[in-house]
Design a protein around this motif. Structure first.
Motif, mmCIF file in Angstrom:
data_model
loop_
_atom_site.group_PDB
_atom_site.id
_atom_site.type_symbol
_atom_site.label_atom_id
_atom_site.label_comp_id
_atom_site.label_asym_id
_atom_site.label_seq_id
_atom_site.Cartn_x
_atom_site.Cartn_y
_atom_site.Cartn_z
ATOM 1 N N GLN A 188 -1.826 -7.474 8.698
ATOM 2 C CA GLN A 188 -1.659 -8.763 9.884
ATOM 3 C C GLN A 188 -0.389 -9.209 9.628
ATOM 4 O OE1 GLN A 188 -4.795 -11.359 10.297
ATOM 5 N NE2 GLN A 188 -6.817 -9.419 11.668
ATOM 6 N N GLU A 189 -0.135 -9.909 8.677
ATOM 7 C CA GLU A 189 1.196 -10.297 8.218
ATOM 8 C C GLU A 189 2.824 -9.661 8.015
ATOM 9 O OE1 GLU A 189 0.590 -12.917 5.124
ATOM 10 O OE2 GLU A 189 -0.472 -14.350 6.479
ATOM 11 N N LYS A 190 2.509 -7.949 7.909
ATOM 12 C CA LYS A 190 2.996 -7.189 7.184
ATOM 13 C C LYS A 190 3.538 -6.388 8.760
ATOM 14 C CE LYS A 190 5.042 -3.517 4.653
ATOM 15 N NZ LYS A 190 5.870 -4.226 4.527
ATOM 16 N N TYR A 191 2.073 -6.262 9.695
ATOM 17 C CA TYR A 191 2.611 -5.046 11.042
ATOM 18 C C TYR A 191 1.877 -5.817 11.463
ATOM 19 C CZ TYR A 191 2.542 -1.557 6.921
ATOM 20 O OH TYR A 191 2.980 -0.712 5.450
ATOM 21 N N HIS A 192 1.287 -6.700 12.049
ATOM 22 C CA HIS A 192 1.684 -7.816 13.312
ATOM 23 C C HIS A 192 0.734 -7.077 14.337
ATOM 24 C CE1 HIS A 192 4.654 -10.091 11.599
ATOM 25 N NE2 HIS A 192 5.262 -8.890 11.341
ATOM 26 N N LEU B 254 -4.452 -1.069 -1.560
ATOM 27 C CA LEU B 254 -4.572 -0.352 -0.584
ATOM 28 C C LEU B 254 -4.197 0.500 -0.269
ATOM 29 C CD1 LEU B 254 -2.608 -1.855 2.246
ATOM 30 C CD2 LEU B 254 -4.577 -3.806 1.821
ATOM 31 N N GLU B 255 -4.238 1.187 0.213
ATOM 32 C CA GLU B 255 -3.469 2.247 1.065
ATOM 33 C C GLU B 255 -3.433 2.016 2.560
ATOM 34 O OE1 GLU B 255 -5.064 6.092 -0.019
ATOM 35 O OE2 GLU B 255 -5.076 5.924 -1.972
ATOM 36 N N ALA C 165 -5.425 2.407 7.498
ATOM 37 C CA ALA C 165 -5.845 1.662 6.064
ATOM 38 C C ALA C 165 -6.675 2.089 5.465
ATOM 39 C CB ALA C 165 -5.068 0.316 6.316
ATOM 40 N N SER C 166 -6.739 2.107 3.892
ATOM 41 C CA SER C 166 -8.427 1.790 3.534
ATOM 42 C C SER C 166 -7.915 0.905 2.404
ATOM 43 C CB SER C 166 -8.597 3.286 2.754
ATOM 44 O OG SER C 166 -8.692 3.401 1.977
ATOM 45 N N ILE C 167 -8.851 0.233 2.128
ATOM 46 C CA ILE C 167 -9.456 -1.092 0.809
ATOM 47 C C ILE C 167 -9.824 -1.151 -0.409
ATOM 48 C CG2 ILE C 167 -9.605 -3.374 0.670
ATOM 49 C CD1 ILE C 167 -9.817 -4.184 3.666
ATOM 50 N N ARG D 282 0.933 3.978 -0.962
ATOM 51 C CA ARG D 282 -0.559 3.459 -2.015
ATOM 52 C C ARG D 282 -0.063 2.986 -3.639
ATOM 53 N NH1 ARG D 282 -1.635 10.264 -1.936
ATOM 54 N NH2 ARG D 282 -2.633 10.666 0.153
ATOM 55 N N ASP D 283 -1.869 2.084 -3.385
ATOM 56 C CA ASP D 283 -1.973 1.422 -4.292
ATOM 57 C C ASP D 283 -1.304 -0.072 -4.339
ATOM 58 O OD1 ASP D 283 -3.374 3.349 -6.253
ATOM 59 O OD2 ASP D 283 -1.097 4.000 -6.889
ATOM 60 N N VAL D 284 -1.010 -0.660 -3.237
ATOM 61 C CA VAL D 284 0.031 -2.061 -2.481
ATOM 62 C C VAL D 284 -0.578 -2.455 -2.984
ATOM 63 C CG1 VAL D 284 0.135 -3.247 -0.737
ATOM 64 C CG2 VAL D 284 0.796 -0.234 -0.952
#
Length: 295
Positions: free
Chosen positions: A117-121, A19-20, A74-76, A6-8
């Motif tokens: 996308q870059e983190k989780y591909h 985002l979360e 994810a929630s933005i 959370r709070d990313v």
């Protein structure tokens, strides 16, 4: 056991660029599993509606039969437009998180998707879900050049954001001029639209999802579900019909083919859809099922 982040912070534009994330089953991922990415509503400006509005729905999805097909959720959050008259949390002109104008909101959403996308591909293996103006933003991601030639930006192309395989619009705003006209006796509608998109109705039309050329901008899109409730007291059912018709006019069909569009009736009032979470979770579960049929 699910893992939560959370709070990313996904960009340094403001304190609202966060985002979360929830990874439901990190030890046992199904190879075909997809992501669900949620964009909240709130008329582009309401600080009381944020990424946490997805939590109740997320809890329901974590108990759903479709969980095996969900790799992550994810929630933005995104920058908000000015709201100095908010009754409990008025915006301050010096706060960069509360003075956004179009296209700032969708640029933030694109930056958040790129981060994920870059983190989780997961590339295009995600359903982009939006409630109310979150649905507007979801389709603007697919439009790429989404605010008319005089405001045109190539950010979506420069960032190499993979558009989603599917979009689920929930209680969405798709034709902004039609919304304002329908509510011409309620000045607040024209106010929050102008507050975000300027005062020119031609621009309102250009940025509206019904104006998108999805053959050109979203050629790889497979599925759209337009979910709406006849009980919605804030956004009329006609908005769903207009978006459905716009996609059908571009060749989207209701049978199980590559470019499939569905109109899904929901139950409940506008905010109850996410406040209770049951109907939003039902719509997302349906979208996951349909994507699995396509893949």
């Amino acid at each position: 056991m699910a893992i939560y982040h959370r709070d990313v912070q996904y960009s340094d534009e403001s304190s609202l660029n966060t985002l979360e994330v929830c990874i439901p089953r990190p030890e046992t991922q199904t190879p075909k599993a997809i992501w669900v990415v949620f964009i909240h509503g709130g008329a582009w400006r309401d600080p009381a509606v944020d990424s946490t509005s997805f939590r109740k729905t997320q809890d329901l999805l974590l108990q759903s039969p479709q969980l095996d097909q969900i790799a992550g959720l994810a929630s933005i959050n995104y920058r908000l437009s000015p709201y100095p008259a908010h009754p409990t949390d008025p915006s301050n002109p010096s706060d960069p998180s509360r003075n956004a104008r179009h296209p700032d909101h969708v640029n933030d959403v694109l930056a958040a998707i790129l981060y994920l996308q870059e983190k989780y591909h997961f590339e295009d293996r995600y359903i982009l879900v939006g409630h109310s103006v979150g649905a507007t933003l979801a389709f603007q991601v697919a439009m790429k050049r989404y605010w008319g030639s005089q405001y045109e930006s190539t950010l979506a192309l420069e960032l190499n954001v993979f558009p989603p395989i599917a979009i689920l619009g929930v209680a969405g705003i798709y034709d902004i001029p039609a919304l304002v006209t329908h509510h011409k006796d309620v000045p607040e509608y024209a106010d929050f639209v102008s507050n975000t998109n300027g005062s020119d109705p031609a621009v309102w039309k250009a940025v509206s999802p019904t104006s998108g050329d999805y053959d050109e901008s979203w050629a790889d899109g497979k599925l759209v579900i337009i979910a709406h409730s006849h009980e919605d007291e804030l956004v009329e059912w006609d908005q769903a019909v207009l978006m459905h018709e716009a996609l059908k006019a571009q060749g989207w069909v209701e049978s199980l083919k590559d470019r499939q569009v569905r109109l899904m009736p929901l139950n409940g009032k506008h905010d109850m859809i996410w406040e209770d979470g049951t109907e939003l979770a039902r719509a997302i579960s349906r979208a996951v099922e349909k994507v699995m049929e396509i893949l």
